[in-house]
Design an enzyme around this catalytic site. Structure first.
Site, short mmCIF file in Angstrom:
data_model
loop_
_atom_site.label_atom_id
_atom_site.label_comp_id
_atom_site.label_asym_id
_atom_site.label_seq_id
_atom_site.Cartn_x
_atom_site.Cartn_y
_atom_site.Cartn_z
CG MET A 107 -1.61 1.23 1.59
SD MET A 107 -2.76 0.98 2.98
CE MET A 107 -1.77 1.50 4.37
CG ASP B 221 4.50 -4.63 11.09
OD1 ASP B 221 3.89 -3.55 11.02
OD2 ASP B 221 4.67 -5.37 10.10
CG HIS C 224 4.93 -3.04 7.55
ND1 HIS C 224 4.53 -4.34 7.66
CD2 HIS C 224 4.34 -2.55 6.44
CE1 HIS C 224 3.72 -4.63 6.65
NE2 HIS C 224 3.59 -3.57 5.90
CB SER D 158 2.60 -4.64 2.81
OG SER D 158 1.81 -4.16 3.86
CD GLN D 159 -2.63 -2.93 -0.27
OE1 GLN D 159 -3.41 -2.68 0.65
NE2 GLN D 159 -2.59 -2.21 -1.38
#
Ligand SMILES: *[C@@H]1O[C@H](CO)[C@@H](O)[C@H](O)[C@H]1NC(C)=O
Ligand SMILES: *[C@@H]1O[C@H](CO)[C@@H](O)[C@H](O)[C@H]1NC(C)=O
Length: 305
Positions: free
Chosen positions: A40, A232, A288, A114-115
């Site tokens: 993202m 994270d 993250h 991530s996503q």
């Protein structure tokens, strides 16, 4: 992902760079292609994030064919689509692109950041051809999120708006259709709403209807590697990066994948995959998506070379 998060990559010594061509050049046309899906707020081609990962992989694995997915026609569209384009449409877009690429016909490895980690799992489940070999989810939220504590990149104004939308009703048809993060919003206090209205996550996690094809396709993976970042501050709950989540009906206690109903009923074949040694749980001691080149080379490179 912030621009800063990848700086670490540049601090690391280049010794490996000097050594690797001697050790692996001879295998250069036996390599399996790699498909990368960014996170993202990021894009396919940011030189400080996915661009540098692509370059690093190309240096470490000479001759490898790497695609960093661009969702849309331009880098700007690609970044915007990471917030606003229906995830099911994004997955279909990617499936179509992969199917048309003759270089992928014998299979490829996939690495989602991530996503991008959960989106590529949907690709594995829905689109068996060309075949995905290893799936590497780097900080992906396999059980979704219940919170958006911090926004990556320079998108904080967008995130403030997203938070407002999620709070006003993540499961309303409008928000579901138009907001990517709502499609993997997982509210443990409103399980029925989640199951009925989550257009993406509840579907790929077999919580709407059982789709045997999803299970069969996922089990065809050679390895499913999941990376969790120990510090994270973006993903909530962090255990979602290892396919765990909050226990239903409350928002404090978490459960591991192995404790979940999804695993016990083996709706996705993850139990069988686990017993067969196909699930790999890795930790990275950073925030993250923050990792060093040494960490990447030692921990992830073996799954793509
Ligand atoms: C490598 O690629 C070349 C050219 O495409 C081909 O002639 C050769 O047989 C390949 N070698 C291996 C080991 O696959
Ligand atoms: C199951 O998934 C496949 C692949 O995406 C799809 O073609 C099929 O329509 C799905 N079946 C059901 C019952 O949803």
């Amino acid at each position: 992902m912030t621009l800063l998060s990848f700086r670490k990559l540049f601090w690391t010594p280049f010794v490996l760079l000097l050594l690797s061509p001697f050790s692996s050049a001879k295998d250069s046309n036996a390599t399996v292609p790699l498909v990368i899906w960014h996170g993202m707020g990021d894009s396919c081609c940011n030189p400080l994030s996915m661009g540098s990962v692509k370059k690093m992989v190309e240096e470490e694995v000479p001759g490898i064919y790497v695609i960093s997915l661009m969702i849309g026609k331009t880098v700007i569209q690609d970044t915007e689509n990471g917030f606003f384009m229906d995830v099911n449409d994004q997955v279909a877009f990617v499936c179509n692109q992969l199917a048309q690429d003759p270089k992928l016909k014998d299979g490829y490895n996939a690495m989602g950041f991530s996503q991008g980690g959960q989106f590529l799992r949907a690709v594995a489940q829905r689109c068996p051809s060309p075949p995905m070999k290893n799936l590497i989810s780097v900080g992906g939220q396999q059980q979704g999120v219940y919170g958006l504590p911090r926004c990556p990149g320079e998108s904080s104004h967008i995130c403030d708006w997203i938070r407002k939308m999620l709070n006003s009703g993540a499961y309303s048809d409008f928000v579901q259709k138009h907001l990517v993060q709502a499609q993997y919003w997982h509210d443990p206090l409103n399980d029925d709403l989640y199951k009925q209205h989550s257009l993406f996550l509840a579907d790929i996690n077999q919580e709407r209807v059982m789709n045997e094809t999803y299970k069969k396709n996922l089990m065809a993976l050679e390895k499913f590697v999941m990376v969790k970042f120990l510090k994270d501050s973006v993903v909530d709950p962090v255990i979602s990066e290892w396919f765990g989540f909050l226990k239903q009906g409350q928002a404090e206690q978490t459960e591991t994948l192995q404790e979940s109903a999804l695993y016990k009923k083996d709706l996705l074949g993850l139990g069988e995959m686990d017993k067969a040694g196909k699930l790999v749980f890795l930790e990275c001691d950073g925030d993250h998506l923050q990792f060093t080149r040494e960490w990447f080379t030692a921990k992830l490179l073996p799954y793509i070379s």
